[in-house]
Design an enzyme around this catalytic site. Structure first.
Site, mmCIF file in Angstrom:
data_model
loop_
_atom_site.group_PDB
_atom_site.id
_atom_site.type_symbol
_atom_site.label_atom_id
_atom_site.label_comp_id
_atom_site.label_asym_id
_atom_site.label_seq_id
_atom_site.Cartn_x
_atom_site.Cartn_y
_atom_site.Cartn_z
ATOM 1 N N ASP A 1 0.968 -1.050 -0.057
ATOM 2 C CA ASP A 1 -0.122 -0.316 0.189
ATOM 3 C C ASP A 1 0.939 1.028 -0.097
ATOM 4 O O ASP A 1 1.400 1.611 0.650
ATOM 5 C CB ASP A 1 -0.812 -0.452 1.579
ATOM 6 C CG ASP A 1 -1.939 1.058 1.615
ATOM 7 O OD1 ASP A 1 -1.867 1.304 0.267
ATOM 8 O OD2 ASP A 1 -2.200 1.564 1.984
ATOM 9 N N HIS A 2 0.630 2.111 -1.132
ATOM 10 C CA HIS A 2 1.249 3.432 -0.335
ATOM 11 C C HIS A 2 3.274 3.420 -0.833
ATOM 12 O O HIS A 2 3.599 3.844 -0.444
ATOM 13 C CB HIS A 2 1.473 4.406 0.288
ATOM 14 C CG HIS A 2 -0.023 4.925 0.014
ATOM 15 N ND1 HIS A 2 -0.860 6.352 -0.842
ATOM 16 C CD2 HIS A 2 -1.551 4.501 0.993
ATOM 17 C CE1 HIS A 2 -1.934 5.915 -0.538
ATOM 18 N NE2 HIS A 2 -2.393 5.367 0.373
ATOM 19 N N GLY B 1 -9.245 5.689 2.645
ATOM 20 C CA GLY B 1 -9.563 6.543 3.489
ATOM 21 C C GLY B 1 -10.918 6.235 3.916
ATOM 22 O O GLY B 1 -11.207 7.562 4.110
ATOM 23 N N ALA B 2 -10.975 4.730 3.574
ATOM 24 C CA ALA B 2 -12.385 4.314 4.071
ATOM 25 C C ALA B 2 -12.918 4.446 5.437
ATOM 26 O O ALA B 2 -14.096 4.044 5.538
ATOM 27 C CB ALA B 2 -12.915 2.885 3.248
ATOM 28 N N SER B 3 -11.801 4.390 6.022
ATOM 29 C CA SER B 3 -12.124 4.128 7.402
ATOM 30 C C SER B 3 -12.913 5.242 8.596
ATOM 31 O O SER B 3 -12.711 6.499 8.076
ATOM 32 C CB SER B 3 -10.967 3.994 8.518
ATOM 33 O OG SER B 3 -9.997 2.675 7.948
ATOM 34 N N ASN C 1 -10.147 0.188 0.674
ATOM 35 C CA ASN C 1 -9.362 0.247 1.403
ATOM 36 C C ASN C 1 -9.449 0.631 3.114
ATOM 37 O O ASN C 1 -9.938 1.979 2.961
ATOM 38 C CB ASN C 1 -8.026 1.099 1.934
ATOM 39 C CG ASN C 1 -7.111 0.286 0.553
ATOM 40 O OD1 ASN C 1 -7.952 0.247 -0.660
ATOM 41 N ND2 ASN C 1 -5.432 1.051 0.404
ATOM 42 N N ALA D 1 -7.823 0.737 7.458
ATOM 43 C CA ALA D 1 -6.436 0.994 8.072
ATOM 44 C C ALA D 1 -7.055 1.272 9.780
ATOM 45 O O ALA D 1 -6.879 0.455 10.188
ATOM 46 C CB ALA D 1 -4.958 1.607 7.511
#
Length: 283
Positions: A82-83, A208-210, A229, A231
């Site tokens: 990721d990233h 950034g779905a959290s 995603n 996290a």
């Protein structure tokens, strides 16, 4: 089963109008929890690590844990960087055995992002390892990932050109989400997402779905998101479980006891996200 790439996983999601959850794993317990949730929900799953997580233990440590988890199940599991913040790190992940790689050149100029992404795509092609890239800047901060300022949203026509010139397998788009915790309720630009979907045929990714409301995630999937995603919420779930146990029994010294509570919390969190993504029962 052996680890799989994300190519078929995401194309199946695109055809079936659902998304695959991609979950950042920080330790063995989180790997165990994500696998348990995926098995219970009969869902494909992506486990992923950021550069700062990789620095903590190494690509080989995390790959070994996820590879072992995948070998114990018949649920498709992919291992994703990721990233990825450099060509060198992307190549290290490829050589180590990661089956999916993100190269994040979103902080570079448009032409530089294209050049970097194309270079990674070409290097990964012989191994048939899928590559994800990002155009636009997802805001906020998570680990040492800094979001964008000003107008970070993905431009649909730039997205079309970017995909055509790089040959990338999936594209993370910036439509109003942010890494880390939100101070308020995020407002997503669904019209922009639809406009991107009209001109870009490959699977789209939501970072950034959290903390994004479930209805907003579902709407994003309806409009073309195939990978979501998560996290921060997993970290909070695990940490809250550990802290809860330690409050009740501050004299405990066996990590297995309090980690079990952390695992249980992550399992329930991941199951909830799989349900929102619509991938339950897709195995």
């Amino acid at each position: 089963m052996p680890l799989v790439t994300t190519e078929k996983m995401l194309l199946d999601a695109q055809a079936g109008h659902y998304a695959v959850g991609a979950f950042n794993v920080e330790n063995m317990e989180m790997v165990m929890a994500v696998l348990q949730a995926a098995e219970e929900m009969r869902s494909p799953v992506i486990m992923q690590t950021t550069p700062s997580t990789v620095k903590y233990a190494g690509l080989d440590y995390y790959l070994a844990m996820v590879k072992t988890a995948a070998a114990r199940t018949n649920v498709p599991v992919a291992m994703h960087l990721d990233h990825g913040d450099s060509f060198d790190l992307a190549m290290q992940a490829l050589r180590t055995g990661y089956t999916s790689i993100m190269i994040d050149g979103s902080h570079d100029a448009f032409e530089d992002n294209i050049a970097l992404t194309r270079r990674v795509v070409d290097a990964c092609a012989p191994s048939r390892v899928s590559v994800e890239a990002e155009l636009g800047k997802v805001g906020g901060k998570e680990d040492d990932l800094e979001g964008g300022d000003g107008n970070p949203f993905t431009d649909p026509q730039q997205a079309k050109e970017f995909v055509e010139r790089t040959g990338v397998g999936s594209l993370a788009v910036a439509i109003g989400t942010a890494h880390g915790l939100y101070k308020g309720t995020p407002k997503l630009d669904f019209d922009r997402l639809s406009a991107i979907r009209e001109v870009v045929s490959i699977p789209l990714v939501l970072h950034g779905a959290s903390g994004v409301p479930d209805d907003a995630v579902r709407e994003s999937i309806t409009r073309g998101i195939c990978k979501v995603n998560f996290a921060t919420e997993l970290r909070i779930a695990f940490s809250d479980g550990v802290k809860e146990y330690l409050r009740k029994d501050p004299d405990v010294f066996d990590p297995k006891k309090y980690c079990k509570v952390g695992i249980a919390n992550v399992v329930e969190t991941v199951k909830g996200k799989i349900a929102v993504c619509g991938s339950a029962g897709k195995v």
